[in-house]
Design a protein around this motif. Sequence first.
Motif, short mmCIF file in Angstrom:
data_model
loop_
_atom_site.label_atom_id
_atom_site.label_comp_id
_atom_site.label_asym_id
_atom_site.label_seq_id
_atom_site.Cartn_x
_atom_site.Cartn_y
_atom_site.Cartn_z
N ALA A 160 9.38 -16.64 -22.42
CA ALA A 160 8.48 -17.78 -22.35
C ALA A 160 8.76 -18.72 -23.51
O ALA A 160 8.94 -18.28 -24.65
N LEU A 161 8.78 -20.01 -23.22
CA LEU A 161 9.03 -21.01 -24.26
C LEU A 161 8.53 -22.37 -23.81
O LEU A 161 8.32 -22.60 -22.62
N ALA A 162 8.33 -23.25 -24.77
CA ALA A 162 7.92 -24.62 -24.47
C ALA A 162 8.98 -25.57 -25.03
O ALA A 162 9.43 -25.39 -26.16
N VAL A 163 9.37 -26.59 -24.22
CA VAL A 163 10.49 -27.45 -24.63
C VAL A 163 10.28 -28.96 -24.39
O VAL A 163 11.28 -29.63 -24.09
N PRO A 164 9.16 -29.60 -24.55
CA PRO A 164 7.85 -29.04 -24.89
C PRO A 164 7.04 -28.61 -23.67
O PRO A 164 5.99 -27.98 -23.83
N ASN A 165 7.48 -28.92 -22.44
CA ASN A 165 6.78 -28.40 -21.26
C ASN A 165 6.84 -26.88 -21.26
O ASN A 165 7.85 -26.29 -21.69
N PRO A 166 5.82 -26.19 -20.76
CA PRO A 166 5.83 -24.72 -20.76
C PRO A 166 6.73 -24.15 -19.68
O PRO A 166 6.69 -24.60 -18.53
N HIS A 167 7.51 -23.15 -20.04
CA HIS A 167 8.44 -22.55 -19.08
C HIS A 167 8.41 -21.03 -19.17
O HIS A 167 8.36 -20.45 -20.26
N LEU A 168 8.48 -20.41 -18.00
CA LEU A 168 8.64 -18.98 -17.88
C LEU A 168 9.96 -18.76 -17.15
O LEU A 168 10.13 -19.21 -16.01
N THR A 169 10.89 -18.07 -17.80
CA THR A 169 12.24 -17.91 -17.23
C THR A 169 12.56 -16.44 -17.02
O THR A 169 12.06 -15.57 -17.73
N THR A 170 13.43 -16.19 -16.05
CA THR A 170 13.91 -14.83 -15.81
C THR A 170 15.28 -14.90 -15.15
O THR A 170 15.53 -15.77 -14.30
N VAL A 171 16.16 -14.02 -15.55
CA VAL A 171 17.49 -13.91 -14.93
C VAL A 171 17.39 -12.97 -13.75
O VAL A 171 16.85 -11.86 -13.86
N VAL A 172 17.91 -13.41 -12.60
CA VAL A 172 17.74 -12.64 -11.37
C VAL A 172 19.07 -12.45 -10.65
O VAL A 172 20.07 -13.11 -10.96
N SER A 173 19.05 -11.54 -9.69
CA SER A 173 20.21 -11.32 -8.83
C SER A 173 20.19 -12.31 -7.67
O SER A 173 19.20 -13.01 -7.44
N LYS A 174 21.26 -12.36 -6.92
CA LYS A 174 21.32 -13.23 -5.74
C LYS A 174 20.25 -12.84 -4.74
O LYS A 174 19.60 -13.71 -4.14
N GLU A 175 20.02 -11.54 -4.58
CA GLU A 175 19.02 -11.06 -3.62
C GLU A 175 17.62 -11.47 -4.05
O GLU A 175 16.80 -11.88 -3.22
N GLN A 176 17.33 -11.37 -5.32
CA GLN A 176 16.02 -11.78 -5.82
C GLN A 176 15.81 -13.28 -5.67
O GLN A 176 14.73 -13.74 -5.34
N LEU A 177 16.89 -14.04 -5.90
CA LEU A 177 16.80 -15.48 -5.77
C LEU A 177 16.51 -15.89 -4.33
O LEU A 177 15.78 -16.85 -4.07
N GLU A 178 17.06 -15.17 -3.39
CA GLU A 178 16.90 -15.51 -1.97
C GLU A 178 15.63 -14.94 -1.35
O GLU A 178 15.31 -15.24 -0.21
N SER A 179 14.90 -14.14 -2.12
CA SER A 179 13.66 -13.55 -1.62
C SER A 179 12.48 -14.50 -1.82
O SER A 179 12.64 -15.62 -2.31
N GLU A 180 11.29 -14.04 -1.47
CA GLU A 180 10.06 -14.83 -1.67
C GLU A 180 9.44 -14.58 -3.03
O GLU A 180 8.34 -15.08 -3.32
N LEU A 181 10.12 -13.82 -3.87
CA LEU A 181 9.56 -13.40 -5.15
C LEU A 181 9.15 -14.59 -6.03
O LEU A 181 8.05 -14.61 -6.60
N GLN A 182 10.01 -15.58 -6.14
CA GLN A 182 9.71 -16.72 -7.00
C GLN A 182 8.51 -17.51 -6.50
O GLN A 182 7.66 -17.93 -7.28
N THR A 183 8.44 -17.70 -5.20
CA THR A 183 7.31 -18.45 -4.62
C THR A 183 6.00 -17.73 -4.89
O THR A 183 5.01 -18.34 -5.34
N GLU A 184 5.97 -16.43 -4.64
CA GLU A 184 4.75 -15.66 -4.84
C GLU A 184 4.31 -15.68 -6.30
O GLU A 184 3.13 -15.90 -6.61
N LEU A 185 5.27 -15.49 -7.20
CA LEU A 185 4.96 -15.47 -8.62
C LEU A 185 4.50 -16.84 -9.10
O LEU A 185 3.51 -16.98 -9.83
N SER A 186 5.20 -17.89 -8.67
CA SER A 186 4.90 -19.25 -9.12
C SER A 186 3.52 -19.70 -8.65
O SER A 186 2.77 -20.33 -9.40
N GLU A 187 3.20 -19.39 -7.42
CA GLU A 187 1.88 -19.78 -6.90
C GLU A 187 0.77 -19.05 -7.65
O GLU A 187 -0.29 -19.61 -7.93
N LYS A 188 1.04 -17.81 -8.03
CA LYS A 188 0.04 -17.02 -8.75
C LYS A 188 -0.27 -17.62 -10.11
O LYS A 188 -1.44 -17.74 -10.50
#
Length: 326
Positions: A160-188
């Motif tokens: 987690a970091l601010a630049v200055p907007n707040p950002h939450l980052t994570t390195v993922v696999s191709k499968e994770q990128l293509e899943s619904e994981l990011q949408t579910e997490l982001s909406e939460k």
Amino acid sequence: MLIDLIKCHGSNNDFLLIDETERNYKFDDFKRRDLALALCDREKSLGADGILFIRPSKVADAQYRIFNSDGTEASMCGNGLRCAGRYVCEKLGVEEAVIETLKANLKVKKHEEIFSDIPTYQVEISPVTFDLKDLPLNLEQDTLLQEKIPALSEELIFTALAVPNPHLTTVVSKEQLESELQTELSEKVNQPNDLFPDGVNVSFIRLLEKGSIFVRTYERGVGYTNACGTAMSASALVTCLMNENEMDQPINVYNNGGMVQCAVHKEEGTYKIDLIGNATFVYSAQIEVDFTVKGMMAEILEQEDFNENIQYEKLQDHAKEYLSKF
């Protein structure tokens, strides 16, 4: 009211640019919000991710403020800053300028082309902070560097970091990128929640090869965009901290809208990031706006294309061809 504007984009993160110094519009923040809500609607109006308002500054060459498509104001936007920087530089007849943003006065300058015949600008992304109170992120610790947040995911590792907007980052696999994981997490984390009371931009990073990454971002106040400048900058920094990429070296950052370059620098214990990429002008227009109508009415009176998008599409094709290898 007659309003002159320019439709522009950085990595197809698109904006409407309105120069408040050219006419005495006398916008207050309620009107800026209403303009963003009405004009950025892609179904009923011009459509954009936000509006860039260019204003006079007492401490820099110009001030810019950005209102997202949902009417909220962002602290900064790297893709938008390139477009605003180009506009200010060309208006003043200079190759570099200082732009006042909500959190800092940032340098912008014309740069050698990132791709043939693409207007390219370099902007400074700073300040950078890892203090969770600056996002804010409510955890019983000061920073979050390559750690899990069990309340969000048992499989992802976050920074987690601010630049200055707040950002939450994570390195993922191709499968994770293509899943619904990011949408579910982001909406939460962008609905009422205990962790991020003000919401947060969520970026999934995919490592491609040394010096190249792919970043997809769910932007607070917007949703998925083709690219987010501060998110790509934050992601480049995170990969350097992981020793996946090198400090002071250009990193190719691919996105759904094309690509940019980021270079991460550390000076006297603080980080700053150079964000280098296109600042493409799509068209200029004059519109007539009626603020007295509920929901606001806008009519396009004149429109003139810049014809710059034709060349940008070649950069997009190049990026797609490269990404197809991974």
